[in-house]
Design an enzyme around this catalytic site. Structure first.
Site, PDB file in Angstrom:
ATOM      1  N   SER A  71       0.839  -1.208   0.000  1.00 26.39           N
ATOM      2  CA  SER A  71       0.000   0.000   0.000  1.00 26.39           C
ATOM      3  C   SER A  71       0.875   1.259   0.000  1.00 26.39           C
ATOM      4  CB  SER A  71      -0.960  -0.049   1.193  1.00 26.39           C
ATOM      5  OG  SER A  71      -2.041   0.830   0.998  1.00 26.39           O
ATOM      6  N   ASP A 185      -5.501  -3.733  -2.711  1.00 23.29           N
ATOM      7  CA  ASP A 185      -4.492  -3.416  -1.703  1.00 23.29           C
ATOM      8  C   ASP A 185      -3.855  -4.672  -1.104  1.00 23.29           C
ATOM      9  OD1 ASP A 185      -3.274  -2.574   0.851  1.00 23.29           O
ATOM     10  OD2 ASP A 185      -4.317  -0.687   0.509  1.00 23.29           O
TER      11      ASP A 185
END
Length: 293
Positions: A71, A185
């Site tokens: 991320s 993610d």
């Protein structure tokens, strides 16, 4: 005889050229030196703390032989891996605004309110290389396959798109098509991928965990609710992954909401403080594994 002299001169020239052209690059390590991985966790805006950590490691001349990021860890890690210069990284970070990352479009997407194209464009513009395999420090961004639930390590292809995929928080960002997969993610399955760093051959794993404390009293939007909920889910998963870390750096980043870009300086300072506290332990470990003590 003349030809022999020419051949000797050419051979000497080649040897001299080879000697002077093999200077060390950030990913190269000296003989006997342990291979060090820097693992950067997810944490959205809290990720500015990663920059403070990197500044300290660079100033203390701690070599980084690979970076693994999830991320926001992939965003910061990718920018630094492409150009290992903490001053330039800080300069770039201070330029980042919410409008550079978030391109809301409730009209054009049913898969998430944020398209993610702005984020990809930002990395494309700011990173010094275009492909993952071209970074000066070997870089491994982590994402999650939305269809199979697998953790996916992205090792080839567009650096900007890989970072976008790693940052695609489900429910907020539109999933990303990459390498024949639909990705979201990396934090969904592996928010602090120390195990991946170890599998890539790291002797020392330095982990920067932004979710050591998930308390947040500034949850005042749907976006914040989704982000905080995901943070809570990742908190427990982190413990298992952190077993693979040798050094744990945990900046105090409490009460920074998902997309709060107003606290960059404070977050960087927390990263600096947390990293400095671990420097003696890092140096001792390097010496021990190098056989110096």
């Amino acid at each position: 005889m003349f030809k022999m002299k020419i051949l000797k001169l050419v051979t000497i020239f080649i040897l001299i050229f080879a000697l002077f052209s093999c200077g060390t690059t950030p990913e190269m390590k000296k003989k006997g030196e342990p291979k060090i991985a820097l693992v950067l966790s997810g944490g959205s805006a809290k990720g500015f703390a990663h920059i403070g950590v990197i500044r300290v490691l660079e100033q203390e001349k701690i070599p980084i032989h690979m970076i693994v990021g999830t991320s926001v860890g992939s965003l910061i890690g990718g920018l630094y891996a492409s150009n290992p210069d903490s001053f330039q990284l800080e300069w770039t970070a201070f330029k980042i605004e919410k409008s550079d990352i978030l391109d809301f479009s409730l009209i054009y997407s049913k898969l998430g309110p944020v398209q993610g194209q702005k984020l990809e464009n930002f990395v494309e513009r700011e990173a010094k290389v275009k492909k993952i395999e071209e970074t000066k420090i070997p870089f491994f961004p982590v994402a999650t396959d939305l269809n199979t639930g697998e953790t996916v390590v992205l090792e080839k292809g567009s650096l900007a798109k890989a970072v976008r995929a790693s940052c695609a928080i489900p429910g907020i960002f539109v999933p990303v098509s990459f390498g024949g997969r639909t990705l979201v993610d990396g934090g969904v399955t592996n928010n602090i991928p120390c195990d991946i760093a170890r599998s890539k051959g790291a002797d020392i794993v330095i982990a920067v965990n932004l979710l050591s404390n998930i308390t947040n009293y500034e949850v005042d939007s749907v976006i914040d609710i989704i982000g905080q909920s995901i943070s809570i889910m990742m908190f427990e998963k982190n413990r298992e992954k952190l077993k693979h870390a040798d050094i744990l750096i945990e900046p105090d980043v409490r009460n920074v909401s998902l997309f709060d870009f107003s606290k960059k300086k404070e977050l960087m300072e927390e990263g600096i403080k947390a990293a400095k506290a671990q420097i003696p332990k890092i140096k001792e470990l390097i010496k021990r594994l190098s056989g110096e003590i």
